[in-house]
Write an enzyme that holds these catalytic residues in place. Sequence first.
Site, PDB file in Angstrom:
ATOM      1  CD  GLU A 106      -2.600   1.842   0.308  1.00 59.07           C
ATOM      2  OE1 GLU A 106      -3.712   1.291   0.213  1.00 59.07           O
ATOM      3  OE2 GLU A 106      -2.715   3.040  -0.144  1.00 59.07           O
ATOM      4  CG  ASP A 137       4.877   2.974  -6.835  1.00 61.21           C
ATOM      5  OD1 ASP A 137       3.472   2.946  -6.711  1.00 61.21           O
ATOM      6  OD2 ASP A 137       5.350   4.381  -7.055  1.00 61.21           O
ATOM      7  N   GLY A 138       3.115   0.625  -5.890  1.00 62.09           N
ATOM      8  CA  GLY A 138       3.228  -1.579  -6.274  1.00 62.09           C
ATOM      9  C   GLY A 138       4.108  -1.146  -7.267  1.00 62.09           C
ATOM     10  CG  ASP A 155      -8.123  -3.785  -3.073  1.00 60.63           C
ATOM     11  OD1 ASP A 155      -8.815  -2.518  -3.436  1.00 60.63           O
ATOM     12  OD2 ASP A 155      -8.903  -4.558  -1.461  1.00 60.63           O
ATOM     13  CG  ASP A 158     -10.808   5.031  -9.886  1.00 57.82           C
ATOM     14  OD1 ASP A 158     -11.186   4.055  -9.959  1.00 57.82           O
ATOM     15  OD2 ASP A 158     -11.404   5.884  -9.664  1.00 57.82           O
ATOM     16  N   PRO A 162      -2.246   8.561  -7.726  1.00 56.58           N
ATOM     17  CG  PRO A 162      -2.706   7.887  -5.321  1.00 56.58           C
ATOM     18  CD  PRO A 162      -2.394   9.212  -6.286  1.00 56.58           C
TER      19      PRO A 162
HETATM   20  N1  SAM Z   1     -12.337  -0.713  -3.859  1.00 56.98           N
HETATM   21  C1  SAM Z   1     -11.750   0.753  -4.000  1.00 56.98           C
HETATM   22  C2  SAM Z   1     -11.580   0.713  -5.088  1.00 56.98           C
HETATM   23  O1  SAM Z   1     -11.894   0.104  -6.903  1.00 56.98           O
HETATM   24  O2  SAM Z   1     -12.646   2.373  -5.164  1.00 56.98           O
HETATM   25  C3  SAM Z   1     -10.199   0.725  -3.688  1.00 56.98           C
HETATM   26  C4  SAM Z   1      -9.424   0.764  -2.316  1.00 56.98           C
HETATM   27  S1  SAM Z   1      -8.539   0.274  -1.385  1.00 56.98           S
HETATM   28  C5  SAM Z   1      -8.457   1.511  -0.391  1.00 56.98           C
HETATM   29  C6  SAM Z   1      -7.384   1.057  -2.808  1.00 56.98           C
HETATM   30  C7  SAM Z   1      -5.555   1.572  -2.320  1.00 56.98           C
HETATM   31  O3  SAM Z   1      -4.127   1.280  -3.269  1.00 56.98           O
HETATM   32  C8  SAM Z   1      -5.364   3.357  -1.828  1.00 56.98           C
HETATM   33  O4  SAM Z   1      -4.867   3.444   0.094  1.00 56.98           O
HETATM   34  C9  SAM Z   1      -4.544   3.496  -2.051  1.00 56.98           C
HETATM   35  O5  SAM Z   1      -3.344   4.543  -1.474  1.00 56.98           O
HETATM   36  C10 SAM Z   1      -3.336   2.251  -3.358  1.00 56.98           C
HETATM   37  N2  SAM Z   1      -3.157   2.825  -4.362  1.00 56.98           N
HETATM   38  C11 SAM Z   1      -2.864   3.839  -5.106  1.00 56.98           C
HETATM   39  N3  SAM Z   1      -1.815   3.827  -5.534  1.00 56.98           N
HETATM   40  C12 SAM Z   1      -1.184   2.927  -5.432  1.00 56.98           C
HETATM   41  C13 SAM Z   1       0.338   2.461  -5.661  1.00 56.98           C
HETATM   42  N4  SAM Z   1       0.898   2.990  -6.753  1.00 56.98           N
HETATM   43  N5  SAM Z   1       0.989   1.504  -5.237  1.00 56.98           N
HETATM   44  C14 SAM Z   1       0.217   1.020  -3.999  1.00 56.98           C
HETATM   45  N6  SAM Z   1      -0.985   1.512  -3.185  1.00 56.98           N
HETATM   46  C15 SAM Z   1      -1.319   2.143  -4.528  1.00 56.98           C
END
Ligand code: SAM
Length: 282
Positions: A106, A137-138, A155, A158, A162
Amino acid sequence: MELWYTEQHTKNVRFSIRVNRQLYSGQSEFQRIDVFESPEFGRFLTLDGYMMLTEKDEFIYHEMITHVPMCVHPKAENILVIGGGDGGTVRELLRYPSVRHIDLVEIDEMVVDVCREYLPFTASCLDDPRVDIHYEDGLRFVRKPVDVYDLIIVDSTDPFGPGEGLFTKEFYGNCFKALKADGIMINQHESPFYEQDAYAMQRMHQRIVHSFPFSRVYQAHIPTYPSGHWLFGFSSKNRRPVEGVDFARWKSLGIKTRYYNTQLHAAAFSLPNYVEEILEDV
Ligand code: SAM
């Protein structure tokens, strides 16, 4: 005075939920984080003003992103979850005795902290000893592992902010490399309904098709996401999502679910014609 949360779905469409009160609002290094409490949907989390999950309908998203691959793969032990800092996906995965280890990647530590405090119904499982949380960062994280994971679940937010890097060819190529020969990647695949979303979804699908020898799309109905019609991607090196799946094995695990069942699993891969047309046109 009435309080309403409103999300702009398109230039011409808005979605509103009546709110009792705002429980949290803060700005992290990556995004704005808000938590609200509402009479219809209970508590809900938004990032940069976009709905992430609500207490009332999160079970649909988290069950469908998790139980579909866990039913297909007979022994998923080592799993990577990218994004998902709310903990809902991890909560569902931990229900399987086969799961030995989960890397949760995350980017935003503040999301996890806020969810731990305000959304314990999804976050309470994050302290399980089988879970390692990496605040990274994933896109960077998946550059390293080779032939390591049985299952990768993307997961993410959009394809902007990030989350943008998690929709690139580089990312999907590295996920392919990080999976074992019989591994599966599942990703939240956006909505096909509004034109602008359908276009973004189609471009994502195109990149996945070029990165994996096998990929299919399945659907679910999630009331608080744009249009309520949501898609997930199923990609693999050799596994099929329905043909040859031992559904009796999954039933014998006795996992109680509210949305997912094995008949719905098979049916979810039958898509409306207009969605098939968007996907075929890549
Ligand atoms: N169920 C949700 C949706 O589709 O609306 C997704 C929920 S989850 C909270 C999404 C998470 O992805 C966020 O907490 C965000 O910080 C994380 N995220 C976004 N970009 C990311 C990245 N590059 N690497 C890792 N995590 C990331």
